[in-house]
Design a protein around this motif. Structure first.
Motif, PDB file in Angstrom:
ATOM      1  N   HIS A  16      -5.417  -5.739  -2.410  1.00 16.92           N
ATOM      2  CA  HIS A  16      -4.278  -5.864  -1.505  1.00 16.92           C
ATOM      3  C   HIS A  16      -3.010  -5.263  -2.114  1.00 16.92           C
ATOM      4  CE1 HIS A  16      -3.808  -9.330  -4.160  1.00 16.92           C
ATOM      5  NE2 HIS A  16      -2.519  -9.311  -3.837  1.00 16.92           N
ATOM      6  N   LEU A  17      -3.009  -5.039  -3.422  1.00 18.23           N
ATOM      7  CA  LEU A  17      -1.845  -4.471  -4.092  1.00 18.23           C
ATOM      8  C   LEU A  17      -1.717  -2.967  -3.888  1.00 18.23           C
ATOM      9  CD1 LEU A  17      -2.122  -6.353  -7.497  1.00 18.23           C
ATOM     10  CD2 LEU A  17      -0.593  -6.872  -5.594  1.00 18.23           C
ATOM     11  N   GLU A  19      -1.543  -0.941  -1.268  1.00 22.18           N
ATOM     12  CA  GLU A  19      -0.516  -0.491  -0.334  1.00 22.18           C
ATOM     13  C   GLU A  19       0.884  -0.804  -0.861  1.00 22.18           C
ATOM     14  OE1 GLU A  19       0.390  -0.323   4.402  1.00 22.18           O
ATOM     15  OE2 GLU A  19      -1.231  -1.593   3.682  1.00 22.18           O
ATOM     16  N   SER A  20       1.048  -1.954  -1.468  1.00 24.57           N
ATOM     17  CA  SER A  20       2.345  -2.298  -2.039  1.00 24.57           C
ATOM     18  C   SER A  20       2.722  -1.326  -3.153  1.00 24.57           C
ATOM     19  CB  SER A  20       2.313  -3.728  -2.585  1.00 24.57           C
ATOM     20  OG  SER A  20       3.513  -4.027  -3.243  1.00 24.57           O
ATOM     21  N   ASN A  23       3.782   2.034  -1.802  1.00 23.22           N
ATOM     22  CA  ASN A  23       5.111   2.039  -1.203  1.00 23.22           C
ATOM     23  C   ASN A  23       6.239   1.768  -2.188  1.00 23.22           C
ATOM     24  OD1 ASN A  23       4.039   2.509   1.358  1.00 23.22           O
ATOM     25  ND2 ASN A  23       3.720   0.336   1.707  1.00 23.22           N
ATOM     26  N   HIS A  24       5.958   1.001  -3.243  1.00 25.66           N
ATOM     27  CA  HIS A  24       7.054   0.547  -4.106  1.00 25.66           C
ATOM     28  C   HIS A  24       6.888   0.876  -5.585  1.00 25.66           C
ATOM     29  CE1 HIS A  24       8.421  -1.623  -0.595  1.00 25.66           C
ATOM     30  NE2 HIS A  24       7.238  -2.212  -0.512  1.00 25.66           N
ATOM     31  N   HIS A  25       5.675   1.161  -6.015  1.00 28.01           N
ATOM     32  CA  HIS A  25       5.421   1.413  -7.441  1.00 28.01           C
ATOM     33  C   HIS A  25       4.401   2.536  -7.580  1.00 28.01           C
ATOM     34  CE1 HIS A  25       7.533  -2.309  -8.385  1.00 28.01           C
ATOM     35  NE2 HIS A  25       6.807  -2.903  -7.453  1.00 28.01           N
TER      36      HIS A  25
END
Length: 66
Positions: A16-17, A19-20, A23-25
């Motif tokens: 689940h990480l 996509e995060s 977008n952010h890292h």
């Protein structure tokens, strides 16, 4: 293995990480998946309509987290 990853492989509980991170890292995304988020999306777009990703005539939805 010639070049072991700097971080441990992702386990399904960590998927689940993706996509995060995309977008952010992006640095962590690249470290985990060995490709930048833009190229990953391009590859995903190119393969998502391929027949190998269908099941008995029903298309399988390809998701980044899958």
């Amino acid at each position: 293995m010639l070049n072991p990853p700097l971080t441990p492989m992702m386990k399904s509980s960590q998927l689940h990480l993706v996509e995060s991170f995309a977008n952010h890292h992006s640095d962590l995304f690249c470290q985990w998946l060995r490709v930048n988020p833009e190229l990953f999306d391009d590859i995903l777009n190119q393969i998502s309509d391929h027949p190998i990703f269908s099941s008995g005539g029903s298309p399988i939805v390809i998701d980044k987290i899958q």
